[in-house]
Write a protein that holds these residues in place. Structure first.
Motif, PDB file in Angstrom:
ATOM      1  N   ALA A  85       0.869  -1.173   0.000  1.00 58.33           N
ATOM      2  CA  ALA A  85       0.000   0.000   0.000  1.00 58.33           C
ATOM      3  C   ALA A  85       0.903   1.219   0.000  1.00 58.33           C
ATOM      4  O   ALA A  85       1.952   1.225   0.648  1.00 58.33           O
ATOM      5  N   ALA A  86       0.489   2.276  -0.729  1.00 57.26           N
ATOM      6  CA  ALA A  86       1.353   3.451  -0.831  1.00 57.26           C
ATOM      7  C   ALA A  86       0.539   4.707  -1.072  1.00 57.26           C
ATOM      8  O   ALA A  86      -0.583   4.655  -1.587  1.00 57.26           O
ATOM      9  N   MET A  87       1.133   5.843  -0.703  1.00 58.17           N
ATOM     10  CA  MET A  87       0.576   7.157  -1.004  1.00 58.17           C
ATOM     11  C   MET A  87       1.625   7.934  -1.773  1.00 58.17           C
ATOM     12  O   MET A  87       2.785   8.020  -1.356  1.00 58.17           O
ATOM     13  N   ILE A  88       1.224   8.495  -2.907  1.00 56.17           N
ATOM     14  CA  ILE A  88       2.146   9.167  -3.816  1.00 56.17           C
ATOM     15  C   ILE A  88       1.797  10.640  -3.915  1.00 56.17           C
ATOM     16  O   ILE A  88       0.647  10.991  -4.213  1.00 56.17           O
ATOM     17  N   ASP A  89       2.759  11.496  -3.650  1.00 62.39           N
ATOM     18  CA  ASP A  89       2.605  12.940  -3.844  1.00 62.39           C
ATOM     19  C   ASP A  89       2.691  13.224  -5.339  1.00 62.39           C
ATOM     20  O   ASP A  89       3.740  13.041  -5.959  1.00 62.39           O
ATOM     21  N   GLN A 104       4.562   4.235   2.453  1.00 60.38           N
ATOM     22  CA  GLN A 104       4.271   2.906   1.940  1.00 60.38           C
ATOM     23  C   GLN A 104       4.430   1.884   3.050  1.00 60.38           C
ATOM     24  O   GLN A 104       5.141   2.102   4.032  1.00 60.38           O
ATOM     25  N   ALA A 105       3.736   0.766   2.883  1.00 67.08           N
ATOM     26  CA  ALA A 105       3.817  -0.318   3.859  1.00 67.08           C
ATOM     27  C   ALA A 105       3.531  -1.629   3.151  1.00 67.08           C
ATOM     28  O   ALA A 105       2.742  -1.680   2.201  1.00 67.08           O
ATOM     29  N   THR A 106       4.193  -2.694   3.589  1.00 68.04           N
ATOM     30  CA  THR A 106       3.833  -4.023   3.118  1.00 68.04           C
ATOM     31  C   THR A 106       2.626  -4.485   3.926  1.00 68.04           C
ATOM     32  O   THR A 106       2.557  -4.269   5.139  1.00 68.04           O
ATOM     33  N   VAL A 107       1.683  -5.106   3.241  1.00 69.37           N
ATOM     34  CA  VAL A 107       0.437  -5.535   3.875  1.00 69.37           C
ATOM     35  C   VAL A 107       0.148  -6.962   3.444  1.00 69.37           C
ATOM     36  O   VAL A 107       0.063  -7.251   2.251  1.00 69.37           O
ATOM     37  N   ASP A 108      -0.013  -7.858   4.400  1.00 69.23           N
ATOM     38  CA  ASP A 108      -0.247  -9.265   4.095  1.00 69.23           C
ATOM     39  C   ASP A 108      -1.726  -9.512   3.820  1.00 69.23           C
ATOM     40  O   ASP A 108      -2.597  -8.834   4.366  1.00 69.23           O
ATOM     41  N   GLY A 109      -2.010 -10.488   2.941  1.00 67.62           N
ATOM     42  CA  GLY A 109      -3.386 -10.907   2.748  1.00 67.62           C
ATOM     43  C   GLY A 109      -4.056 -10.412   1.490  1.00 67.62           C
ATOM     44  O   GLY A 109      -5.273 -10.278   1.449  1.00 67.62           O
ATOM     45  N   ASN A 110      -3.285 -10.107   0.416  1.00 65.65           N
ATOM     46  CA  ASN A 110      -3.871  -9.686  -0.861  1.00 65.65           C
ATOM     47  C   ASN A 110      -4.560  -8.326  -0.759  1.00 65.65           C
ATOM     48  O   ASN A 110      -5.789  -8.218  -0.868  1.00 65.65           O
ATOM     49  N   PRO A 111      -3.811  -7.252  -0.576  1.00 66.69           N
ATOM     50  CA  PRO A 111      -4.403  -5.910  -0.492  1.00 66.69           C
ATOM     51  C   PRO A 111      -5.204  -5.571  -1.753  1.00 66.69           C
ATOM     52  O   PRO A 111      -4.690  -5.669  -2.863  1.00 66.69           O
ATOM     53  N   SER A 153       2.159   5.680  10.432  1.00 64.60           N
ATOM     54  CA  SER A 153       3.161   4.669  10.746  1.00 64.60           C
ATOM     55  C   SER A 153       3.116   3.579   9.691  1.00 64.60           C
ATOM     56  O   SER A 153       2.096   3.381   9.016  1.00 64.60           O
ATOM     57  N   THR A 154       4.203   2.845   9.546  1.00 66.22           N
ATOM     58  CA  THR A 154       4.213   1.706   8.636  1.00 66.22           C
ATOM     59  C   THR A 154       3.722   0.436   9.331  1.00 66.22           C
ATOM     60  O   THR A 154       3.621  -0.618   8.699  1.00 66.22           O
ATOM     61  N   HIS A 155       3.434   0.536  10.607  1.00 67.61           N
ATOM     62  CA  HIS A 155       2.891  -0.586  11.371  1.00 67.61           C
ATOM     63  C   HIS A 155       1.429  -0.292  11.685  1.00 67.61           C
ATOM     64  O   HIS A 155       1.098   0.795  12.147  1.00 67.61           O
ATOM     65  N   ARG A 156       0.581  -1.240  11.442  1.00 65.46           N
ATOM     66  CA  ARG A 156      -0.845  -1.004  11.641  1.00 65.46           C
ATOM     67  C   ARG A 156      -1.159  -0.825  13.116  1.00 65.46           C
ATOM     68  O   ARG A 156      -0.565  -1.458  13.994  1.00 65.46           O
ATOM     69  N   ALA A 157      -2.111   0.059  13.378  1.00 67.24           N
ATOM     70  CA  ALA A 157      -2.554   0.314  14.745  1.00 67.24           C
ATOM     71  C   ALA A 157      -3.768  -0.519  15.104  1.00 67.24           C
ATOM     72  O   ALA A 157      -4.056  -0.720  16.290  1.00 67.24           O
ATOM     73  N   GLN A 158      -4.491  -1.016  14.079  1.00 73.54           N
ATOM     74  CA  GLN A 158      -5.714  -1.780  14.319  1.00 73.54           C
ATOM     75  C   GLN A 158      -5.949  -2.720  13.148  1.00 73.54           C
ATOM     76  O   GLN A 158      -5.689  -2.375  11.995  1.00 73.54           O
ATOM     77  N   PHE A 159      -6.434  -3.917  13.464  1.00 75.86           N
ATOM     78  CA  PHE A 159      -6.880  -4.849  12.440  1.00 75.86           C
ATOM     79  C   PHE A 159      -8.281  -5.316  12.802  1.00 75.86           C
ATOM     80  O   PHE A 159      -8.540  -5.738  13.924  1.00 75.86           O
TER      81      PHE A 159
END
Length: 313
Positions: A85-89, A104-111, A153-159
């Motif tokens: 997942a990423a955000m681009i200026d 950007q962050a790596t996200v498991d589970g088929n984003p 953050s690149t680490h999720r705060a909630q799932f």
């Protein structure tokens, strides 16, 4: 596959509104003018077409106070479905249509989908599968900044577990709407900055018929009439969020029985656009469909189409 007329007729006189699409074969975000079709304008090129950047799955444009206009993108990933997942200026994208990533962050589970929460800057990513590609699982991943409007953050705060989660969008009444297996869910937003969280409010359940899959594939605004459209394995439906008595509720009606529609929306001029795989195609299509006439691009693998706007609706 239903004829184009079942998905909405073309208005007699249509103004021009651009669309953008995720194109998986080249790993690009492309913009098109439906009224003057061409090879398309490249808006952005992913850093790779392999690993976590395999198969661009979503794009949305949003306006921010810190970066100006940004693009939000997800890619499904390959193999075990560890994606990105990423955000681009947009102002930092190079002349070669690369770069500009500010988060950007790596996200498991088929984003499959991504959204930014207005006023806070938190980012929500919907994943359709469990960790390392498990067929069961899926859910919403929330990434939050230290303070409102900052870089998450690149680490999720909630799932939040939500099997088959494929689509997510922000509603300006202060809600997040997500679609997954057999449900459309509404979440309220609590807290600020690093304390931002999602809280379940209500849901709409749907079925595509006895014995049929009922995976929700996407949710997009109806830019002409208000409300939303969401697609599932065998149907396209309208969706409205209404305040009834003392609570928010969803109402829905059937738009089409077209199956496996990956994305569907209506532009401000009334033209409808959608992507659905054709014969011999996989989870993609070489064609972007419009109620004003279909357009194809040789070798393309379009997955999702969106109205080219920063507006939430």
């Amino acid at each position: 596959m239903p004829a184009a007329g079942l998905l909405g007729a073309s208005p007699a006189q249509a103004a021009t509104y651009y669309v953008m699409a995720t194109e998986q074969a080249s790993g690009r975000i492309l913009r098109f003018n439906p009224a003057a079709w061409s090879g398309g304008t490249t808006l952005w090129q992913a850093p790779s077409r392999t690993g976590t950047w395999t198969n661009l799955s979503d794009v949305k444009r949003r306006s921010t106070a810190k970066w100006g206009n940004v693009m939000l993108v997800t890619s499904s990933g390959a193999g075990d479905y560890l994606g990105r997942a990423a955000m681009i200026d947009e102002s930092r994208i190079s002349s070669s249509h690369t770069g500009g990533i500010v988060w950007q962050a790596t996200v498991d589970g088929n984003p499959h989908s991504i959204e930014r929460i207005g006023g806070r800057g938190a980012i929500v990513v919907a994943t359709s599968k469990g960790a390392t590609g498990s067929s069961t699982g899926g859910g919403l991943h929330l990434f939050v900044p230290a303070s409102n409007g900052g870089t998450p953050s690149t680490h999720r705060a909630q799932f939040i577990s939500f099997p088959g989660a494929h689509g997510v969008i922000y509603n300006q009444n202060g809600f997040v709407i997500a679609v997954g297996s057999g449900e459309v869910r509404l979440y309220g937003i609590t807290g600020d900055g690093s304390a931002t969280r999602l809280k379940y409010r209500t849901k709409l359940t749907f079925s595509d018929g006895a014995g049929k899959a009922k995976t929700g594939h996407d949710i997009l605004p109806d830019h002409k009439g208000g409300g939303y459209f969401f697609t599932s394995s065998y149907n396209v439906r309208s969706l409205n969020l209404v305040y009834a008595g003392n609570s928010w509720q969803f109402t829905s009606s059937l738009v089409s029985t077209a199956d496996h529609v990956k994305a569907y929306t209506r532009l401000p001029n009334g033209v409808r656009t959608w992507i659905v795989p054709g014969a011999g195609e996989g989870e993609w299509s070489k064609t972007i469909h419009f109620s004003s006439g279909n357009h194809s691009k040789s070798g393309a693998r379009f997955y999702r189409v969106r109205y080219y706007t920063t507006a939430f609706a």
